[in-house]
Design an enzyme around this catalytic site. Structure first.
Site, PDB file in Angstrom:
ATOM      1  CG  ASP A 104      -1.805   1.177   1.337  1.00 48.04           C
ATOM      2  OD1 ASP A 104      -2.662   1.343   0.461  1.00 48.04           O
ATOM      3  OD2 ASP A 104      -1.639   1.959   2.293  1.00 48.04           O
TER       4      ASP A 104
ATOM      5  CD  GLU B  64      -2.181   2.229  -3.442  1.00 55.20           C
ATOM      6  OE1 GLU B  64      -3.342   2.560  -3.734  1.00 55.20           O
ATOM      7  OE2 GLU B  64      -1.773   2.168  -2.268  1.00 55.20           O
TER       8      GLU B  64
END
Length: 704
Positions: free
Chosen positions: A344, A380
């Site tokens: 993330d 990401e």
């Protein structure tokens, strides 16, 4: 020492070892080890079942690691730490011995946070107001577990939420719904296998905190991007009654997925922690060594650098923080048997001073690690800081969520003015982003829908977000969604609009699975899941965000279409090439052709003028199955059938001329998004035309 008894006798204390960090049970006792460079003294606190506490001073210190071995301390023992040291926030120091601190290396946690002001206030004791860490039994019978280890180009990823997948599934026993055990119930496994899924990517399962501000509003942190325990499976997702039962249940889940041939990828959040900004609770890192674990503002160390929008950023420049991240990753691979990670806001981990750096220490450590470097690593590739959007800029070992793929496919099918060249590039693996770093098409994790944003059904049903249920006056969530409601905002009875929306869903799914790269399907899109226009259900632990399994029957055609599209990809390597298309000439049946040819609807090869069309909405791609020119796993040359993909994003029907070399090629339609299930018996001779209805994709296969 076990949970039994409220005032157990003091155990003997041996020096123990500085490594490994955390609590390590060896069958006879437990070694405790905690890093803190700023501590002046550290107490290990053993917590009995009645909540009483026994403090044991850790007197052994090696390289700022405080440690002891306690014979007789066994799995189930609850514990925490009290760290004595300076409290001087302007200097970045926040030690407070009144705080019972959780182990950063804790592998299981018990209890709850009660929202007490003591968690935020210096000098107030948090015993009884916070969770406790739990010693676990590391032993588990893995039986004959073997990781499937599929290469990326053979991978189909399914992004899922542990609770949301099964919270309402009628085929899963009620006591298992929303749990690790429920996720591998045979009815769920069968669903994934029938789709053709090869990997499940789980939204955060590291132990996380429910923000008090959400709890006060009757909401919860549903997504889980709020970690404080990087080595512990989230306890609420376990059906076990014992605090450490989540560990064994998680392992059993992985074992079951592997037995079904499905890899397990974890969405991990190493960019920030649940302690938030300078007003947040003191749970562990802040009170143990604030300046080591967090990025602090240079001219005011009482506040935190925030590249994540959550209040803090983990300090991936500090060796012990880097060690925590790497130890956590290795633990999940070696002890929990997971097969990869999606990072993330990965750009935050790559910031050295302030800029994102491809040569940062974090990337160096991952690159050389013999364990972590061998599993799937998905970035990401952005954060909210300046220069944080880094799609295409991660090192060669990494794959990336391709945000440009998402945006381009959305724009193409909603009819936005965009160059056809951009669409063609995304369809063929985004060589402009990945080839320069030695990566292959599979480095592009292709997605149109993910947990963050509209579902597929909502993408074609809403122009605007509808997030009032989140309690933020519709200010939260992305406002520019590249969505199109097809003429009416939200629910409608208009059959023409419903038909168009259904066709648009199929267009997007077909494009996703027939694009070069690694596709990712968001859970529930195969059955038309809706969040009623809410594009930010991070706080909605409710049916709004859960899978509605009644849609399996309601949208049976969509489910069948998704299975058909994935099966077409799986059966034909021309849709999942290991190498980029080159457009190079090859000899075939005495004729010169290429591995890919872009055609206008009239069957003529695209010209520069065609590519530059300001509002082009249609094109065809001829994929030459005889020109894959790459070996399979056994080193044998791969060939395949040839295909023609006819893309029509116009609002009118178009005729596409199919290729003909004069030898009487026959073509058959193998997927038609104008048909609810995608099935068609239509055929055409070379040189003939086939009708591509308005806003549809028609896929033809050349019959040998």
């Amino acid at each position: 020492m076990s949970d039994a008894g409220s005032t157990p006798p003091r155990p003997p204390v041996w020096p123990g070892s500085a490594y490994p960090l955390g609590a390590t049970y060896d069958g006879a006792g437990t070694n405790f080890s905690l890093f803190s460079e700023v501590a002046e003294a550290v107490e290990l606190c053993l917590i009995a079942r009645d909540g009483s506490e026994e403090r044991i001073a850790l007197t052994e210190v090696d390289g700022y690691v405080w440690h002891a071995y306690l014979p007789g301390v066994v799995p189930g023992q609850r514990y925490g730490y009290r760290v004595h040291g300076p409290y001087d926030p302007p200097s970045g120091l926040r030690c407070d011995p009144a705080k019972l601190l959780l182990d950063p290396y804790g592998k299981a946690f018990d209890g709850t946070f009660d929202g007490s002001a003591a968690l935020h206030t210096y000098g107030e004791d948090t015993l009884g107001h916070t969770m406790t860490t739990v010693v676990i039994n590391p032993y588990f019978d893995w039986q004959s577990d073997r990781a499937p280890r599929r290469p990326y180009h053979e991978t189909v990823i399914y992004e899922a939420h542990v609770k949301g997948m099964t919270a309402t599934h009628p085929g899963v026993p009620e006591e298992l719904r929303g749990t690790y055990a429920g996720l591998v119930h045979p009815v769920v496994i069968d669903h994934l296998i029938s789709l053709g899924v090869t990997a499940i990517e789980l939204m955060p399962v590291h132990q996380f905190l429910h923000d008090q501000i959400l709890i006060d509003q009757g909401l919860r942190n549903y997504w889980g991007y709020n970690t404080f325990g990087f080595l512990a499976p989230h306890a609420e997702y376990s059906s076990a009654t014992k605090p450490s039962g989540a560990v064994a249940e998680f392992k059993a889940m992985v074992r079951a997925f592997h037995a079904a041939g499905i890899e397990v990828i974890l969405d991990v959040v190493y960019n920030h922690t649940a302690e938030g900004n300078h007003n947040g609770p003191t749970l562990n890192f802040r009170g143990i060594d604030n300046a080591a674990y967090y990025r602090l503002v240079d001219d005011d160390k009482s506040t935190y650098m925030d590249y994540t929008g959550t209040g803090n950023s983990l300090n991936a420049r500090h060796p012990h923080t880097l060690q925590l991240i790497m130890d956590s990753l290795r633990y999940w691979v070696t002890e929990m048997h997971v097969d990869g990670f999606r990072f993330d806001l990965a750009s935050t981990l790559a910031r050295e001073l302030h800029d994102v750096d491809r040569l940062s220490a974090f990337f160096d450590l991952v690159q050389q690690d013999p364990v972590v470097s061998q599993v799937k690593l998905i970035a990401e590739p952005w954060d909210i800081g300046e220069g944080g959007y880094q799609v295409g800029n991660f090192p060669g070992l990494w794959t990336e969520w391709n945000g440009k793929y998402r945006d381009t496919v959305r724009d193409y099918w909603r009819g936005e003015p965009a160059t056809l060249g951009e669409f063609a590039s995304r369809l063929t693996g985004s060589s402009d982003l990945y080839e320069a770093t030695g990566r292959r098409p599979s480095a592009s994790i292709n997605f149109v829908i993910a947990h963050d944003g509209f579902t597929l059904t909502d993408l074609v049903s809403y122009n605007e977000k509808h997030n009032l249920a989140n309690g933020e006056d519709n200010r939260d969530g992305e406002s520019h969604n590249r969505s199109w409601n097809c003429g009416v905002e939200g629910p409608t009875d208009d059959p023409e609009i419903l038909d168009l929306r259904a066709r648009q869903r199929r267009n997007i799914l077909a494009t996703l699975f027939l694009s070069q790269g690694t596709p990712m399907l968001a859970h529930g899109d195969e059955i038309g899941r809706t969040q009623l226009g809410n594009n930010n259900v991070y706080c909605q632990d409710s049916p709004l965000a859960w899978m509605d399994w009644t849609l399996v029957e309601t949208n049976a055609d969509l489910l069948e279409f998704t299975r058909r599209a994935i099966a077409l990809r799986t059966a034909h390597p021309v849709f999942r090439r290991r190498r980029f298309f080159e457009g190079r000439p090859v000899q075939e049946d005495g004729h010169t052709t290429r591995d890919i040819v872009w055609l206008t609807p009239t069957g003529v090869e695209m010209t520069e003028e065609d590519w530059g069309s300001g509002f082009g909405k249609s094109l065809a791609a001829y994929l030459n199955g005889d020109a894959i020119a790459e070996p399979n796993r056994r080193g044998e040359p791969v060939t395949d059938d040839s295909f023609l993909l006819c893309f029509n994003a116009h609002d009118e029907d178009l005729e596409f001329t199919v290729p003909d070399d004069g030898t009487g090629w026959q073509w058959e339609v193998v997927l038609d998004t104008a048909v609810p299930t995608g099935h068609s018996d239509a055929t055409a001779h070379g040189g003939a035309t086939v009708k591509a209805p308005a806003r549809s994709l028609t896929v033809l296969r050349r019959v040998r």
